[in-house]
Design a protein around this motif. Sequence first.
Motif, PDB file in Angstrom:
ATOM      1  N   ILE A  52       0.834  -1.205   0.000  1.00 10.58           N
ATOM      2  CA  ILE A  52       0.000   0.000   0.000  1.00 10.58           C
ATOM      3  C   ILE A  52       0.870   1.257   0.000  1.00 10.58           C
ATOM      4  CG2 ILE A  52      -1.641   1.336   1.403  1.00 10.58           C
ATOM      5  CD1 ILE A  52      -2.909  -1.303   2.218  1.00 10.58           C
ATOM      6  N   ASP A  53       2.002   1.202   0.680  1.00 16.95           N
ATOM      7  CA  ASP A  53       2.899   2.359   0.785  1.00 16.95           C
ATOM      8  C   ASP A  53       3.996   2.339  -0.262  1.00 16.95           C
ATOM      9  OD1 ASP A  53       1.508   3.359   2.995  1.00 16.95           O
ATOM     10  OD2 ASP A  53       2.619   2.048   4.355  1.00 16.95           O
TER      11      ASP A  53
ATOM     12  N   ARG B 225       1.924   0.989  -6.290  1.00 13.42           N
ATOM     13  CA  ARG B 225       1.277   0.745  -5.003  1.00 13.42           C
ATOM     14  C   ARG B 225      -0.010  -0.049  -5.198  1.00 13.42           C
ATOM     15  NH1 ARG B 225      -0.088   6.859  -3.329  1.00 13.42           N
ATOM     16  NH2 ARG B 225       2.168   6.722  -3.117  1.00 13.42           N
ATOM     17  N   LEU B 226      -0.431  -0.686  -4.134  1.00 11.87           N
ATOM     18  CA  LEU B 226      -1.615  -1.533  -4.178  1.00 11.87           C
ATOM     19  C   LEU B 226      -2.871  -0.669  -4.226  1.00 11.87           C
ATOM     20  CD1 LEU B 226      -2.083  -4.672  -3.997  1.00 11.87           C
ATOM     21  CD2 LEU B 226      -2.701  -4.281  -1.609  1.00 11.87           C
ATOM     22  N   SER B 227      -3.689  -0.877  -5.251  1.00 14.44           N
ATOM     23  CA  SER B 227      -4.938  -0.127  -5.369  1.00 14.44           C
ATOM     24  C   SER B 227      -6.047  -0.823  -4.590  1.00 14.44           C
ATOM     25  CB  SER B 227      -5.342   0.001  -6.837  1.00 14.44           C
ATOM     26  OG  SER B 227      -5.688  -1.270  -7.365  1.00 14.44           O
ATOM     27  N   THR B 228      -7.179  -0.138  -4.468  1.00 14.21           N
ATOM     28  CA  THR B 228      -8.306  -0.723  -3.744  1.00 14.21           C
ATOM     29  C   THR B 228      -8.841  -1.962  -4.452  1.00 14.21           C
ATOM     30  OG1 THR B 228      -8.914   1.490  -2.970  1.00 14.21           O
ATOM     31  CG2 THR B 228     -10.561  -0.235  -2.750  1.00 14.21           C
ATOM     32  N   VAL B 229      -8.905  -1.910  -5.787  1.00 13.12           N
ATOM     33  CA  VAL B 229      -9.373  -3.070  -6.546  1.00 13.12           C
ATOM     34  C   VAL B 229      -8.427  -4.250  -6.350  1.00 13.12           C
ATOM     35  CG1 VAL B 229      -9.833  -3.978  -8.855  1.00 13.12           C
ATOM     36  CG2 VAL B 229     -10.565  -1.668  -8.253  1.00 13.12           C
TER      37      VAL B 229
ATOM     38  N   GLY C  76      -9.248  -7.999   8.385  1.00 13.41           N
ATOM     39  CA  GLY C  76      -7.946  -7.432   8.066  1.00 13.41           C
ATOM     40  C   GLY C  76      -8.001  -6.516   6.859  1.00 13.41           C
ATOM     41  N   THR C  77      -8.857  -6.849   5.898  1.00 12.59           N
ATOM     42  CA  THR C  77      -9.010  -6.013   4.715  1.00 12.59           C
ATOM     43  C   THR C  77      -9.569  -4.648   5.075  1.00 12.59           C
ATOM     44  OG1 THR C  77      -9.392  -7.980   3.346  1.00 12.59           O
ATOM     45  CG2 THR C  77     -10.096  -5.861   2.435  1.00 12.59           C
ATOM     46  N   VAL C  78     -10.472  -4.593   6.058  1.00 16.38           N
ATOM     47  CA  VAL C  78     -11.020  -3.309   6.489  1.00 16.38           C
ATOM     48  C   VAL C  78      -9.905  -2.406   7.022  1.00 16.38           C
ATOM     49  CG1 VAL C  78     -12.586  -2.181   8.099  1.00 16.38           C
ATOM     50  CG2 VAL C  78     -13.272  -4.304   6.975  1.00 16.38           C
TER      51      VAL C  78
ATOM     52  N   GLY D 184      -8.713   1.185   5.347  1.00 21.48           N
ATOM     53  CA  GLY D 184      -8.515   2.445   6.057  1.00 21.48           C
ATOM     54  C   GLY D 184      -7.143   3.036   5.780  1.00 21.48           C
ATOM     55  N   LYS D 185      -6.168   2.187   5.669  1.00 22.16           N
ATOM     56  CA  LYS D 185      -4.813   2.654   5.360  1.00 22.16           C
ATOM     57  C   LYS D 185      -4.749   3.239   3.949  1.00 22.16           C
ATOM     58  CE  LYS D 185       0.017   1.173   5.611  1.00 22.16           C
ATOM     59  NZ  LYS D 185       0.950   0.069   5.927  1.00 22.16           N
ATOM     60  N   ILE D 186      -5.421   2.608   2.981  1.00 18.64           N
ATOM     61  CA  ILE D 186      -5.466   3.136   1.622  1.00 18.64           C
ATOM     62  C   ILE D 186      -6.164   4.490   1.604  1.00 18.64           C
ATOM     63  CG2 ILE D 186      -6.582   2.816  -0.629  1.00 18.64           C
ATOM     64  CD1 ILE D 186      -5.925  -0.104  -0.491  1.00 18.64           C
ATOM     65  N   TRP D 187      -7.254   4.587   2.342  1.00 15.48           N
ATOM     66  CA  TRP D 187      -7.994   5.846   2.374  1.00 15.48           C
ATOM     67  C   TRP D 187      -7.139   6.970   2.952  1.00 15.48           C
ATOM     68  CZ3 TRP D 187     -10.102   8.536   6.745  1.00 15.48           C
ATOM     69  CH2 TRP D 187     -10.897   9.636   6.394  1.00 15.48           C
TER      70      TRP D 187
END
Length: 798
Positions: A610-611, A617-621, A682-684, A688-691
């Motif tokens: 994600i970082d 970086r890892l997208s939400t999809v 864990g995905t939630v 939140g980290k992506i947001w």
Amino acid sequence: MPRLKAITTGSVPSFLDVVLNIDEGDESSSLASQDTWLAQMKAKGTGKLVMYGDDTWLKLFPGTFDRADGTTSFFVAVNSFACMAGVGIVLTPHMVPKQREMDGIVSQIYKAIETQDHLKSTLFVLCGDHGMNDAGNHGASSPGETSPALLFISPKLKSLQKNQDSPLPDAEDFQFYSTVEQSDLAPTLAALLGFPIPKNNLGVLIPDFLSIWPKKADQAYLLHQNARQIQTVISAASGTKTFDGALPAESCASPTSDYEQLACEWQGPSNTLMSARVGDDMDSQWALPVVTVMPNLPTQHSDLHLIQLTIFQWLRKAQELMSGMASNYDMSRLILGQVTALLAVIFSLSATIKTVSPTRSLTPLLVISIAYSVMMFASSYVEEEQHFWYLATSTWFGYLTLRGFKRTNTTFPAHLLLTAFPVLASLRLLRAWNQTGQKHAGTPDIVKLFIEPHPHFLWLLVGLTYFWTHRQLVYSFHGRIPVPINYPVMTGLVLAAFTFKAAFTLEDAPELVVEFVKSSLLDFTRGASLIARARAVFVGLGLVAMAAMGFILWEMGTGGRKRSPRKVPAEAITTLQHLYTILALTQSRTANIPLFLIFNLLYWFLSSEIDAPDGQRLSTVELGISSLLLQYASFFAMGGSNAISSVDLSNAYNGVSNFNVILVGVLTYVGNWAGPVWWAFGTVVLLGKIWRRDQRQKRLGSGNNGKRGSEEKEERAEAKQMLEGGQISPFKIYVAVTTLFTAVSVAAVMAACTILRTHLFVWTVFSPKYLYCVAWSLGQHLVVNVGLSGLLFWLGSL
């Protein structure tokens, strides 16, 4: 229970009986109002009915037995005669000693029958209602599961002895001497013990016993009575009077239905032997009824033998036809359901395209969905579905790690050793941990080869898992409560969970508990029952969860004077995730607990992605696809499959003293979906980290480098806008991704069950798959991924 219904009524159980079999409190499946050989024996009034063993018999036949001592099937003791199936199902070292013990019991009973005069008319029937596969499970379609033994024992049966070899060499298909249907037991017992055949019976008198009656006419009469009884069932099922009179020759020339074909074979011109006359070669008590229904039966034994063969062939055809009656479907409802599923696919695809940008990022999801849908139309692929998810997960994570090699801030050897190899090796361990499915169930895997033979290594991994969870819990409360309170409370909670699991394992599989665990931990809490231990864990989890929520809401209300408001929501859902980990460990089999270490490593990898730098970086999809793959892969890695037999009920009664459908249902679900639920929560946290990452990038792009106070105000405003629908949140994208796959998978499974409704394995493969599809779509997707995960994300966005 379904097989007991077949054995006692002679009828074919429905698939609903299989579902209700899990509900111990269900009374709708009682056979008290149905005609069974138990009811016929009781009505005969020549003795008393006595039952000792599994209390399933008492629930199926309430008020039938004059004396009974039932044992609850979920709490069978290891030294009980009723636990043979229970010992076999878990495949412990107790299996062989238990078999030898039961052999000795059978020998004692037979010797008593032989030597005691009042027992010489005893018929001792030794049978199983089901078999099991190499993994110790039952309920699917493998030969081992559908080939239970059946043995009739009595001194009066010595005349039937065929001097066959015993024991025979092993056979993979478990076909040894002869094969009969379980429903055949009902008419056979009726003939041997002298009572009427149950009226709903579809079984056929086992022909091996006919020679007990020396007169061929008597033998023909028994088969004829069996046939007349099945005729009654056929007439009731078809709603016709086909068997009431002779059919015209033109009707039999081209019968319009299977029922008419059976009627023609019974009374048509090609079977004139069935309207012959009986002579003197029969018992006088049977003469009148036989002469009435078979008025011209010849007296020659050769003719009588031919009659037997003809009737027996007709019985088998009738049995095959009526056994397939469960496959008569209401096609209008099936089509309506299929159309509804297709509409759900269209709507979910449309919503996902509107939600996700760019739409090309959906390509991997569409490939997975289409490949999965095609796979549902092959029974072998349904039975071995785990391989699809293992391959798809390894391929996807291989792609993610390969993408990391292109980054400018890392070297090839470093990325290979520190990221790619650990991730791919973890997935390989995940795949090899439990051998599931049907074709290779019971073959060597990590648990059988390394974990169970080395219990010290097992408890080292189990202890490390609990230690890591303890560390995460302590860290999540650091700064909220004083250290002198934090450490003792969290340590007490984790120790309570650990000692419960150790005590449970000592009862369930004592060979896995090492002396160190017994002496240092179990002795410390000696005297506490398993129910009390489990309740202590559940109460502790509830209290800590409420305390965590209280601290979080208080900090949010006070403006987070000691903590950044951006960290408070993340810490909130992270803390609850760690508490769920304790619950998941409590509800998982001991040998599966180390899998959560692998889950944490893969979780760390996704978090680090994600970082990653822009463009990589890892997208939400991508996170949604990763979560979907890991939810399914973890389910199969922990021993799940598409067979009813793989439903793990070993932890369904933790903390429960009496059956409660809601509590047992929830505990059963968590016990079987512990891994998928862990990944959903864990995905939630990662969403939140992506947001927060995207919002931080947005502020940097707008040139806002103001003070912390203005950043906090902006972030709160953005969160409010997101919750009110002003912008698309990562959670909405995640729900769109998982909903699209769920809709496609449901439509595919429904289509497969509809198209293949006449398939040989429709009840043993496709119907159980449909039930699992319901559990995944309603339980995992709607309740967990959308409901509970949505609640957590909302909490983290306050």
